[in-house]
Design a protein around this motif. Structure first.
Motif, short mmCIF file in Angstrom:
data_model
loop_
_atom_site.label_atom_id
_atom_site.label_comp_id
_atom_site.label_asym_id
_atom_site.label_seq_id
_atom_site.Cartn_x
_atom_site.Cartn_y
_atom_site.Cartn_z
N LYS A 248 -19.51 -3.49 -4.48
CA LYS A 248 -20.55 -2.54 -4.09
C LYS A 248 -21.21 -2.83 -2.76
CE LYS A 248 -22.30 -1.56 -8.80
NZ LYS A 248 -22.15 -0.11 -8.81
N TYR A 249 -21.17 -4.08 -2.32
CA TYR A 249 -22.11 -4.54 -1.30
C TYR A 249 -21.42 -4.89 0.02
CZ TYR A 249 -24.53 -5.02 -5.71
OH TYR A 249 -25.05 -4.77 -6.96
N LEU A 250 -21.98 -4.41 1.10
CA LEU A 250 -21.44 -4.71 2.42
C LEU A 250 -21.43 -6.21 2.69
CD1 LEU A 250 -22.24 -2.90 5.74
CD2 LEU A 250 -22.50 -5.37 5.61
N ASN A 251 -20.33 -6.66 3.26
CA ASN A 251 -20.21 -8.02 3.76
C ASN A 251 -19.93 -7.92 5.26
OD1 ASN A 251 -18.30 -10.29 4.68
ND2 ASN A 251 -19.34 -11.17 2.91
N SER A 252 -20.71 -8.62 6.05
CA SER A 252 -20.63 -8.46 7.51
C SER A 252 -19.65 -9.43 8.17
CB SER A 252 -22.02 -8.63 8.13
OG SER A 252 -22.54 -9.92 7.83
N GLY A 253 -18.76 -10.02 7.40
CA GLY A 253 -17.77 -10.92 7.97
C GLY A 253 -16.54 -10.24 8.50
N VAL A 254 -16.33 -8.97 8.10
CA VAL A 254 -15.14 -8.24 8.51
C VAL A 254 -15.50 -6.77 8.68
CG1 VAL A 254 -12.77 -7.59 7.88
CG2 VAL A 254 -13.66 -9.82 7.17
N LEU A 255 -15.05 -6.19 9.79
CA LEU A 255 -15.14 -4.74 9.97
C LEU A 255 -14.07 -4.30 10.94
CD1 LEU A 255 -16.39 -3.55 12.91
CD2 LEU A 255 -18.50 -4.48 12.00
N ILE A 256 -13.76 -3.01 10.89
CA ILE A 256 -12.88 -2.39 11.88
C ILE A 256 -13.45 -1.01 12.20
CG2 ILE A 256 -11.30 -1.37 10.15
CD1 ILE A 256 -9.01 -1.94 12.18
N GLY A 257 -13.34 -0.61 13.46
CA GLY A 257 -13.87 0.69 13.80
C GLY A 257 -13.72 1.04 15.26
N GLU A 258 -14.22 2.23 15.57
CA GLU A 258 -14.20 2.72 16.94
C GLU A 258 -15.30 2.03 17.75
OE1 GLU A 258 -14.34 6.97 17.11
OE2 GLU A 258 -12.64 7.20 15.73
N THR A 259 -14.96 1.60 18.93
CA THR A 259 -15.88 0.81 19.75
C THR A 259 -17.15 1.59 20.08
OG1 THR A 259 -14.00 -0.37 20.69
CG2 THR A 259 -16.08 -0.54 21.87
N LYS A 260 -17.01 2.85 20.42
CA LYS A 260 -18.20 3.62 20.82
C LYS A 260 -19.17 3.78 19.65
CE LYS A 260 -16.21 8.25 20.09
NZ LYS A 260 -15.91 9.57 20.74
N GLU A 261 -18.65 3.89 18.43
CA GLU A 261 -19.51 3.98 17.25
C GLU A 261 -20.10 2.62 16.90
OE1 GLU A 261 -20.60 6.63 15.73
OE2 GLU A 261 -19.42 7.99 16.98
N LEU A 262 -19.30 1.58 17.12
CA LEU A 262 -19.80 0.23 16.85
C LEU A 262 -20.96 -0.10 17.79
CD1 LEU A 262 -19.58 -2.43 15.32
CD2 LEU A 262 -17.85 -3.17 16.98
N GLU A 263 -20.88 0.34 19.03
CA GLU A 263 -21.99 0.10 19.96
C GLU A 263 -23.28 0.71 19.42
OE1 GLU A 263 -23.26 0.78 24.66
OE2 GLU A 263 -21.30 1.48 23.94
N LYS A 264 -23.20 1.93 18.89
CA LYS A 264 -24.38 2.58 18.33
C LYS A 264 -24.91 1.80 17.12
CE LYS A 264 -22.60 7.16 19.56
NZ LYS A 264 -22.09 8.44 18.99
N LEU A 265 -24.00 1.39 16.27
CA LEU A 265 -24.39 0.65 15.07
C LEU A 265 -25.06 -0.68 15.43
CD1 LEU A 265 -23.85 0.67 11.80
CD2 LEU A 265 -22.27 -1.17 12.42
N LEU A 266 -24.50 -1.37 16.42
CA LEU A 266 -25.06 -2.67 16.81
C LEU A 266 -26.39 -2.52 17.55
CD1 LEU A 266 -21.83 -4.60 17.89
CD2 LEU A 266 -23.02 -4.65 15.69
N GLU A 267 -26.56 -1.42 18.24
CA GLU A 267 -27.87 -1.14 18.84
C GLU A 267 -28.92 -1.07 17.74
OE1 GLU A 267 -29.01 -0.96 21.85
OE2 GLU A 267 -27.50 -0.21 23.25
N THR A 268 -28.59 -0.34 16.68
CA THR A 268 -29.51 -0.25 15.54
C THR A 268 -29.71 -1.61 14.89
OG1 THR A 268 -28.85 2.04 15.10
CG2 THR A 268 -29.89 0.84 13.29
#
Length: 259
Positions: free
Chosen positions: A188-208
């Motif tokens: 159920k729960y997000l683990n922040s040790g692994v992710l994959i995604g589009e760089t432009k969206e990741l930039e927005k997410l990391l800004e937040t």
């Protein structure tokens, strides 16, 4: 080599031996590593991928080859290693994963369309990054998601670690916890040790993420879990273990090594 999560009937491409799971000598994580390197043959693909694999290294790993580096050598794939802050405890130092990766995107150190973000010390790749990226693209096409995080059974961090937190962050955290309980299945729960995604969206997410309690005694998991909730239209977690599986609280009887 494939490892089946029996309960989900899936064969994830990346396993994360987070927490105690990597310290169990006869557990799933160490069994898979042993069998993988005894049976598989190193491979190298000539094709250039529009993908950056990023990790962070310092502290106890500073002068050693990590398991992730060993897998990258196996697949002959480049690895971007960002600094892990020295003289900080692990808990708060982990927030550098957010800030250093964001900086690397902004200064064009990361300039590929896609990013695969992996912890250095406890992540296993059962397939070449090419096939991991292909699986992500397939899921993205079918669902519209732009970023997928690893998911785990363990609701982390526990309440006793969430002390002296600002009211705003605690309000966001509690909303996130309520939302996560609606996720289906045990992962159920997000683990922040692994992710994959589009760089432009990741930039927005990391800004937040970087603006969530930057001075609070929280770790990157709290920042990323709240940010994922705030970006839930574009960012999901792999509750079905289609690409990733966390091995915390996953027993040997819960998996099957297929070949």
């Amino acid at each position: 080599m494939k490892v089946q999560i029996i309960e989900k009937n899936t064969t994830p491409l990346i396993l994360h031996g987070n927490g105690k799971s990597s310290r169990e000598p006869h557990g799933v994580y160490n069994k898979v590593i042993q069998e993988f390197f005894s049976k598989e043959t190193p491979m190298s693909l000539e094709e250039e991928l529009d993908l950056t694999i990023v990790t962070w290294k310092g502290g106890k790993y500073k002068n050693t080859e990590t398991i992730l580096e060993k897998f990258m050598r196996f697949y002959d794939f480049p690895l971007l290693i960002l600094d892990w802050p020295e003289n900080k405890n692990f808990w708060e130092g982990s927030k550098a994963k957010v800030t250093t990766t964001l900086e690397a995107i902004k200064n064009k150190t990361i300039k590929t369309k896609y990013v695969l973000w992996l912890d250095a010390g406890d992540v296993i790749l059962l397939e070449h990054p090419k096939y991991i990226l292909e699986k992500f693209k397939e899921i993205s096409l079918n669902t519209g998601t732009k970023i997928i995080f690893n998911a785990e059974k363990n609701n982390y961090p526990k309440p006793n670690r969430m002390n002296n937190i600002s009211p705003k962050v605690m309000e966001q955290w509690n909303e996130t916890l309520v939302n996560d309980e609606n996720n289906k299945g045990p992962f159920k729960y997000l683990n922040s040790g692994v992710l994959i995604g589009e760089t432009k969206e990741l930039e927005k997410l990391l800004e937040t993420s970087s603006n969530i309690g930057p001075n609070d005694p929280i770790n990157d998991t709290v920042q990323c879990r709240i940010a994922q909730y705030l970006h839930k239209d574009t960012t999901t977690i792999d509750t079905n273990t289609d690409i990733f599986a966390c091995l915390y609280d996953v027993e040997r009887s819960d998996v099957k090594i297929l070949n």
